[in-house]
Design a protein around this motif. Sequence first.
Motif, PDB file in Angstrom:
ATOM      1  N   ASP A 226     -23.438  46.534  24.981  1.00 29.07           N
ATOM      2  CA  ASP A 226     -22.548  45.643  23.989  1.00 29.07           C
ATOM      3  C   ASP A 226     -21.991  45.080  23.473  1.00 29.07           C
ATOM      4  OD1 ASP A 226     -22.151  45.548  27.127  1.00 29.07           O
ATOM      5  OD2 ASP A 226     -22.887  43.805  27.348  1.00 29.07           O
ATOM      6  N   ILE A 227     -20.202  45.391  23.036  1.00 25.26           N
ATOM      7  CA  ILE A 227     -20.054  44.700  21.582  1.00 25.26           C
ATOM      8  C   ILE A 227     -19.859  43.313  21.519  1.00 25.26           C
ATOM      9  CG2 ILE A 227     -18.046  45.080  19.783  1.00 25.26           C
ATOM     10  CD1 ILE A 227     -17.798  47.664  21.077  1.00 25.26           C
ATOM     11  N   VAL A 228     -20.458  42.459  20.355  1.00 24.29           N
ATOM     12  CA  VAL A 228     -19.886  41.355  20.139  1.00 24.29           C
ATOM     13  C   VAL A 228     -19.515  40.851  18.628  1.00 24.29           C
ATOM     14  CG1 VAL A 228     -22.753  40.857  21.345  1.00 24.29           C
ATOM     15  CG2 VAL A 228     -22.044  40.961  18.983  1.00 24.29           C
ATOM     16  N   TYR A 229     -18.222  40.422  18.983  1.00 26.84           N
ATOM     17  CA  TYR A 229     -17.290  39.793  18.111  1.00 26.84           C
ATOM     18  C   TYR A 229     -17.387  39.200  17.731  1.00 26.84           C
ATOM     19  CZ  TYR A 229     -14.268  38.608  21.929  1.00 26.84           C
ATOM     20  OH  TYR A 229     -14.148  38.050  22.641  1.00 26.84           O
ATOM     21  N   TRP A 230     -16.809  38.326  16.347  1.00 20.61           N
ATOM     22  CA  TRP A 230     -16.677  36.871  16.267  1.00 20.61           C
ATOM     23  C   TRP A 230     -14.958  36.720  15.779  1.00 20.61           C
ATOM     24  CZ3 TRP A 230     -20.935  39.676  15.859  1.00 20.61           C
ATOM     25  CH2 TRP A 230     -22.287  39.097  15.844  1.00 20.61           C
ATOM     26  N   GLY A 231     -14.140  35.289  16.353  1.00 15.72           N
ATOM     27  CA  GLY A 231     -13.422  35.486  15.984  1.00 15.72           C
ATOM     28  C   GLY A 231     -12.684  35.688  17.131  1.00 15.72           C
ATOM     29  N   GLY A 232     -11.138  35.452  17.177  1.00 15.16           N
ATOM     30  CA  GLY A 232     -10.543  35.776  18.384  1.00 15.16           C
ATOM     31  C   GLY A 232     -10.812  37.319  19.251  1.00 15.16           C
ATOM     32  N   VAL A 272     -17.412  42.415  24.567  1.00 19.96           N
ATOM     33  CA  VAL A 272     -17.019  43.372  25.198  1.00 19.96           C
ATOM     34  C   VAL A 272     -17.890  44.762  25.853  1.00 19.96           C
ATOM     35  CG1 VAL A 272     -14.136  42.791  24.810  1.00 19.96           C
ATOM     36  CG2 VAL A 272     -16.185  44.451  23.922  1.00 19.96           C
ATOM     37  N   ARG A 273     -17.535  44.380  26.778  1.00 18.66           N
ATOM     38  CA  ARG A 273     -18.289  45.584  27.617  1.00 18.66           C
ATOM     39  C   ARG A 273     -17.834  46.863  28.190  1.00 18.66           C
ATOM     40  NH1 ARG A 273     -22.099  43.260  31.800  1.00 18.66           N
ATOM     41  NH2 ARG A 273     -22.927  42.767  30.122  1.00 18.66           N
ATOM     42  N   VAL A 274     -18.374  47.868  26.920  1.00 23.69           N
ATOM     43  CA  VAL A 274     -16.710  49.829  27.376  1.00 23.69           C
ATOM     44  C   VAL A 274     -17.991  50.762  28.741  1.00 23.69           C
ATOM     45  CG1 VAL A 274     -15.855  51.257  25.660  1.00 23.69           C
ATOM     46  CG2 VAL A 274     -16.542  49.474  25.291  1.00 23.69           C
ATOM     47  N   LEU A 275     -18.736  50.225  28.200  1.00 23.24           N
ATOM     48  CA  LEU A 275     -19.955  51.348  29.153  1.00 23.24           C
ATOM     49  C   LEU A 275     -19.991  50.757  31.000  1.00 23.24           C
ATOM     50  CD1 LEU A 275     -23.313  51.650  27.435  1.00 23.24           C
ATOM     51  CD2 LEU A 275     -20.717  53.326  27.589  1.00 23.24           C
TER      52      LEU A 275
END
Length: 275
Positions: A226-232, A272-275
């Motif tokens: 999964d892709i983790v992100y910071w911010g909105g 977000v999950r892409v797979l």
Amino acid sequence: MSITAHIPSHRKPRRSASKLAVRAGVAGGVLSTLAMAGSASAASQAEPVTETLEMPVLNLDLAADVSSAVTKSADATRAAALDSELNAQELAAEKSAAATAKKAKAEARAEAEAEQEAERRAAAERASRTATRTTLSGSSDEGGAAKSAGTAKRSTATGSAAAIVNFALAQVGKAYVMGATGSSAYDCSGLVQAAYRQAGITLPRTSQSQSTYGTQVSLSNLQAGDIVYWGGAGSAYHVAIYVGGGKFVGAQNPSTGVVERSLDWDRPSGAVRVL
């Protein structure tokens, strides 16, 4: 002698035969001439005179020269039109390339500034959670169990997720360079993009776009890859790859490069999950 002999006679003298003959001939000639003139006049009135005008014949060489000149003029006109069209296309292509380069430069600069801001925020948050990080990084039974579970979860990742995770882990220790996409250096979104390329997936280039590419998932329900992100979402200033076991791999900044960190070291805003 008669008494009237001396009185001149009043009778007209007789004309001689020769004079009469001359006068008759003259009269006849005049009449004949008039008759002929009349006939000619009648004939001219009966049959109108027709005149034929001969047009000049165009010299064949001159016609060929004219045709050649017309052809050359048409060719020159077409060539000029083609040159004008090519020039217009080249100008449009140059403008498009310049606009694309300008946009890419602006995006890279914005991402770099966002990442620098992210690092400042992360430093502040880490400073406020010093005690918590120390506890989590200790050798307590709970921490050891979590570490073992994380290692097992990473080792059981298969397929595309395994390809992404293994690639990300292999980049740990490499340099951080703004705008870099590999293979010796990365920025945050460049690393994520390169990792997903191993699974045949083409991601957007920037962290903002990557933070909305896929399905939003809870941080409590993360899966490896999964892709983790910071911010909105849509305005993220930093991204990384969750590798399982409560950890992520990301290209942090020029001073740290590509590192593996605990989620609690710098808690993400979302995933977000892409797979």
